[in-house]
Scaffold this motif. Structure first.
Motif, PDB file in Angstrom:
ATOM      1  N   VAL A 162      -3.292  -6.593  -5.934  1.00  0.00           N
ATOM      2  CA  VAL A 162      -4.453  -6.194  -5.133  1.00  0.00           C
ATOM      3  C   VAL A 162      -5.319  -7.404  -4.805  1.00  0.00           C
ATOM      4  O   VAL A 162      -5.747  -7.590  -3.658  1.00  0.00           O
ATOM      5  CB  VAL A 162      -5.279  -5.124  -5.876  1.00  0.00           C
ATOM      6  N   LEU A 182      -7.194  -1.248   0.160  1.00  0.00           N
ATOM      7  CA  LEU A 182      -6.966  -2.105  -1.012  1.00  0.00           C
ATOM      8  C   LEU A 182      -8.109  -1.983  -2.016  1.00  0.00           C
ATOM      9  O   LEU A 182      -7.885  -1.972  -3.230  1.00  0.00           O
ATOM     10  CB  LEU A 182      -6.795  -3.560  -0.572  1.00  0.00           C
ATOM     11  N   LEU A 197       0.822  -1.211   0.000  1.00  0.00           N
ATOM     12  CA  LEU A 197       0.000   0.000   0.000  1.00  0.00           C
ATOM     13  C   LEU A 197       0.858   1.264   0.000  1.00  0.00           C
ATOM     14  O   LEU A 197       0.458   2.290  -0.563  1.00  0.00           O
ATOM     15  CB  LEU A 197      -0.940  -0.014   1.205  1.00  0.00           C
TER      16      LEU A 197
END
Length: 266
Positions: A68, A97, A53
Motif C-alpha cells: 500500500v 488505496l 487493488l
C-alpha cells in the motif's frame, strides 16, 4: 494554493516502488504478476496499481503494508514524472488505496509520508473529503454544519446573540483578519485542510458588510463556526503554526466559543 498536496517522487524512487510491488506479488504466488511484466510497468504503472487493488477482494491476506505504501508512492511518481494519466482516475486510486490501508490497520501517520502530508489528521481529512465527493455530499462537513446553523437561527436566543454581536462583532472580524494575515505569512506550515478552512474564513471576512445589522449575522456565524473548527484543529495539531499563532489562539477560542454560547446557550 492547490487543492491537493503533491509529493515529488524521483524516477528512480518510483520505479523501485513499482518493482518492489511486482516482486512481492510474485513471491506471494500471484499468477497475474507475470502479466504485469508484458508492458514496461515503469512507463505504464497503472495496471500494477489496478491489479493490486483487485487482490483486496479475494486475496487481501497477501497484501502487505509495504504494498500500500509503495502504491501511494507510485501515484506521486505518476503525478510528478509527467506520465500520461487522468487526474480523476489517480484520485480514485488514491482513495481506494487509503481505504485499503485503513482496512489493513496501517497507522494514518505512515500513510501520510508517501502522500507528502504532515499528520495523521491530514490523511483522515483527505479520506473523508473523498468519501463525501463520492457520495455527492459537501466535502467539508464543518463548513456544511456552519451553513446549516446559519440558515436556521434559534429565535429564542436571538436577543442574546444580537447583544453578543454588539459587543464582539468587530473583535471577531479583526481577529479573523489577523489569522488570515498570519496564514499568508506562514503558508508553508499548513497542509491543505487547514489552509482551506482559513481560505473559507477569508471569503466570509471579505463578504462582511458594515455597519453591523441583522443582515450581517449569517456572515458572522459562518466566521465564528469556521474559526471554532480552526481552533479545534490547532489545539490538536500543527505545532509550528500554533507557535506562530500563540498570542492569537486564546482570543480566537474565546470569541468562537463565546459566539456559540450566545447562540445556543451551551
Amino acid at each position: 494554493m492547490p487543492e491537493k498536496t503533491e509529493i515529488k517522487v524521483s524516477k528512480a524512487a518510483g520505479q523501485e516502488a513499482i518493482e518492489a510491488i511486482i516482486e512481492r506479488r510474485q513471491n506471494a504466488g500471484d499468477a497475474g504478476a507475470e502479466h504485469l511484466l508484458h508492458d514496461d510497468p515503469t512507463e505504464n504503472p497503472l495496471p500494477v496499481l489496478n491489479h493490486l487493488l483487485q487482490q483486496r477482494h479475494h486475496r487481501r491476506h497477501l497484501i502487505t503494508d509495504a504494498d500500500v505504501l509503495d502504491a501511494l508512492l507510485v501515484l506521486g511518481y505518476i503525478r510528478s514524472q509527467d506520465i500520461p494519466h487522468v487526474p480523476a482516475v489517480i484520485n480514485r486510486l488514491e482513495h481506494e488505496l487509503l481505504e485499503l490501508g485503513r482496512a489493513l490497520k496501517i497507522p494514518l501517520i505512515r500513510l501520510a509520508e508517501p502522500l507528502g502530508l504532515r499528520s495523521a489528521q491530514a490523511v483522515d481529512h483527505r479520506i473523508l473529503r473523498a468519501r463525501a465527493a463520492a457520495n455527492g455530499l459537501p466535502r467539508n462537513e464543518r463548513v456544511e454544519r456552519a451553513h446549516r446553523l446559519a440558515a436556521t437561527p434559534d429565535t429564542s436566543a436571538a436577543n442574546r446573540e444580537a447583544r453578543w454581536y454588539d459587543r464582539n462583532a468587530l473583535k471577531l472580524y479583526d481577529t479573523a483578519g489577523e489569522l488570515i494575515a498570519l496564514r499568508r505569512k506562514h503558508d508553508e506550515l499548513l497542509d491543505d485542510d487547514l489552509a482551506k478552512q482559513i481560505i473559507d474564513l477569508a471569503r466570509a471576512h471579505r463578504e462582511m458588510v458594515w455597519p453591523l445589522s441583522p443582515d450581517s449575522y449569517p456572515t458572522l456565524r459562518w466566521m465564528a463556526h469556521t474559526m471554532l473548527g480552526i481552533v479545534e484543529d490547532l489545539e490538536q495539531d500543527y505545532e509550528e503554526f500554533r507557535a506562530k499563532a500563540e498570542e492569537l489562539l486564546p482570543e480566537m477560542a474565546k470569541l468562537a466559543r463565546g459566539q456559540h454560547h450566545a447562540r445556543f446557550g451551551s
